[in-house]
Design an enzyme around this catalytic site. Structure first.
Site, mmCIF file in Angstrom:
data_model
loop_
_atom_site.group_PDB
_atom_site.id
_atom_site.type_symbol
_atom_site.label_atom_id
_atom_site.label_comp_id
_atom_site.label_asym_id
_atom_site.label_seq_id
_atom_site.Cartn_x
_atom_site.Cartn_y
_atom_site.Cartn_z
ATOM 1 N N ASP A 95 -25.749 -4.152 35.307
ATOM 2 C CA ASP A 95 -27.192 -3.936 35.467
ATOM 3 C C ASP A 95 -27.871 -3.581 34.153
ATOM 4 O O ASP A 95 -29.088 -3.388 34.116
ATOM 5 C CB ASP A 95 -27.491 -2.884 36.554
ATOM 6 C CG ASP A 95 -26.605 -1.668 36.477
ATOM 7 O OD1 ASP A 95 -25.823 -1.526 35.513
ATOM 8 O OD2 ASP A 95 -26.706 -0.817 37.397
ATOM 9 N N ASP A 132 -22.660 0.862 32.305
ATOM 10 C CA ASP A 132 -23.639 0.644 33.379
ATOM 11 C C ASP A 132 -25.021 1.120 32.906
ATOM 12 O O ASP A 132 -25.130 2.070 32.129
ATOM 13 C CB ASP A 132 -23.206 1.435 34.621
ATOM 14 C CG ASP A 132 -24.021 1.099 35.860
ATOM 15 O OD1 ASP A 132 -23.534 0.324 36.696
ATOM 16 O OD2 ASP A 132 -25.152 1.630 35.987
ATOM 17 N N HIS A 159 -27.112 2.793 34.391
ATOM 18 C CA HIS A 159 -27.367 4.181 34.818
ATOM 19 C C HIS A 159 -26.278 5.107 34.295
ATOM 20 O O HIS A 159 -25.118 4.714 34.182
ATOM 21 C CB HIS A 159 -27.398 4.249 36.352
ATOM 22 C CG HIS A 159 -28.375 3.308 36.970
ATOM 23 N ND1 HIS A 159 -28.015 2.041 37.392
ATOM 24 C CD2 HIS A 159 -29.695 3.439 37.223
ATOM 25 C CE1 HIS A 159 -29.088 1.421 37.881
ATOM 26 N NE2 HIS A 159 -30.114 2.248 37.792
ATOM 27 N N HIS A 187 -21.173 7.255 40.110
ATOM 28 C CA HIS A 187 -22.091 8.353 40.481
ATOM 29 C C HIS A 187 -21.421 9.386 41.392
ATOM 30 O O HIS A 187 -22.026 10.407 41.700
ATOM 31 C CB HIS A 187 -23.341 7.807 41.178
ATOM 32 C CG HIS A 187 -24.197 6.954 40.301
ATOM 33 N ND1 HIS A 187 -24.719 7.403 39.095
ATOM 34 C CD2 HIS A 187 -24.638 5.671 40.441
ATOM 35 C CE1 HIS A 187 -25.432 6.430 38.538
ATOM 36 N NE2 HIS A 187 -25.397 5.370 39.324
HETATM 37 ZN ZN LIG Z 1 -26.100 1.108 37.641
#
Ligand SMILES: [Zn+2]
Length: 345
Positions: free
Chosen positions: A284, A195, A197, A159
């Protein structure tokens, strides 16, 4: 498959109850402890210590003023914060149209942070620096001829962009590894981000770069963090047009749908003909992860194995970089299931 780690990553001493954070904080040192224990039990450990490459390869990805902020923020902010209080943004974030970097530490945190998920503690810079060194050291193993190497990075990185941090991430370990691979070989690199996200920081770093192909499978940003990146229409800019691909997926996606989508993504990776592969390995995506604000994906541990198998079957020299994954009771098992696939191919 060699693995690399630095115990200095644990200097980022977060806990589930972070002062100034309203929710349970999931990115904790225990994540690394359970992965280390599982690697040892599975005969995949212990990892070797990360070697120090200095700031040069980090500067190849991140802006100098941003690095100076991260490096000096804890000590500097003691002028306005007591003792060991975490530095958080003050509530205002400069997300576009930046004209002025304010003088105050909490305001600068807002200038550089995209959200309030990243406390800056006494050991945060050291941990982020050594997390990046682990990624660089794993890339070294691959450059030296290993088929694959695993960097147990903490804090995670995908991120973080050239000049912003957020989502538990400070420095973009996968991007730093990719640039390091290129510095040694001037070759094309593909980054596949699994991931849960979207890897917004990685996308932004390489958005106009035709030499790094970035693809990400992730939760639909209409429903999940990071919300403002991750759509299928984000294809890259200028010379990098076509070198960014996103596959946003709805909540509840199962193994079959995920694997079919991954096959499509990996066909596009193969068509790019990269010399190296970097995997942003966030676990995740497996069902039950607490970081999902929706019900998350329905990918099983067995499905994660098959995902690892598909990635390994690309047959590319591969750096596996640890990103998210917050189910402490089975994060170690998930890491082993995934990493074993790179030993059998
Ligand atoms: Zn994540």
């Amino acid at each position: 498959m060699p693995s690399v780690f630095s115990s200095r990553s644990q200097a980022h001493a977060t806990s589930h109850a972070m002062p100034g954070y309203a929710e349970r904080y999931d990115e904790t040192p225990q994540r690394v402890e359970v992965i280390l224990a599982a690697l040892a039990a599975a005969g995949l450990g212990p990892p070797v210590d990360a070697e120090d490459h200095g700031l040069g390869p980090i500067r190849a990805v991140h802006d100098a003023d941003f690095l100076a902020f991260l490096q000096g923020a804890f000590e500097g902010s003691r002028s306005v914060l007591a003792d060991d209080s975490p530095l958080w943004p003050d509530g205002y974030h400069a997300v576009r149209g930046w004209r002025h970097r304010p003088a105050g530490w909490q305001q600068q945190a807002g200038y550089y942070a995209i959200d309030r998920d990243c406390p800056i503690l006494a050991g945060t810079w050291d941990a982020a620096y050594w997390s990046a060194q682990a990624a660089l050291s794993a890339a070294d193993r691959v450059l030296a001829g290993q088929a694959a190497a695993y960097a147990l990075c903490r804090p995670p990185g995908h991120h973080a962009s050239a000049s912003q941090y957020g989502g538990y991430c400070y420095l973009n370990n996968a991007a730093i590894a990719a640039r390091h691979l290129q510095a040694a070989s001037a070759a094309r690199v593909a980054i596949v981000d699994i991931d849960y996200h979207h890897g917004n920081g990685t996308q932004e770093i390489f958005y106009a770069d035709p030499t790094v192909y970035v693809c990400s499978l992730h939760a639909d940003p209409d429903q999940e963090y990071p919300y403002f990146w991750g759509g299928a229409a984000e294809l890259g800019d200028g010379p990098g047009r076509g070198c960014n691909r996103n596959w946003p997926l709805p909540a509840g996606v199962d193994d079959a749908v995920y694997l079919a989508t991954l096959d499509e993504a990996l066909a596009s990776v193969a068509a790019f003909q990269p010399a190296h592969l970097v995997i942003s390995a966030g676990f995740d995506l497996v069902q039950g992860d607490p970081s999902a604000t929706t019900r998350g994906f329905s990918v099983t541990p067995e499905g994660l194995e098959r995902i690892g198998g598909r990635l390994a079957a690309l047959g590319l020299p591969t750096v596996v970089v640890q990103e998210g994954g917050y189910q402490l009771d089975r994060l170690g098992e998930l890491a082993v299931r995934f990493l074993r696939q790179f030993a059998v191919h």
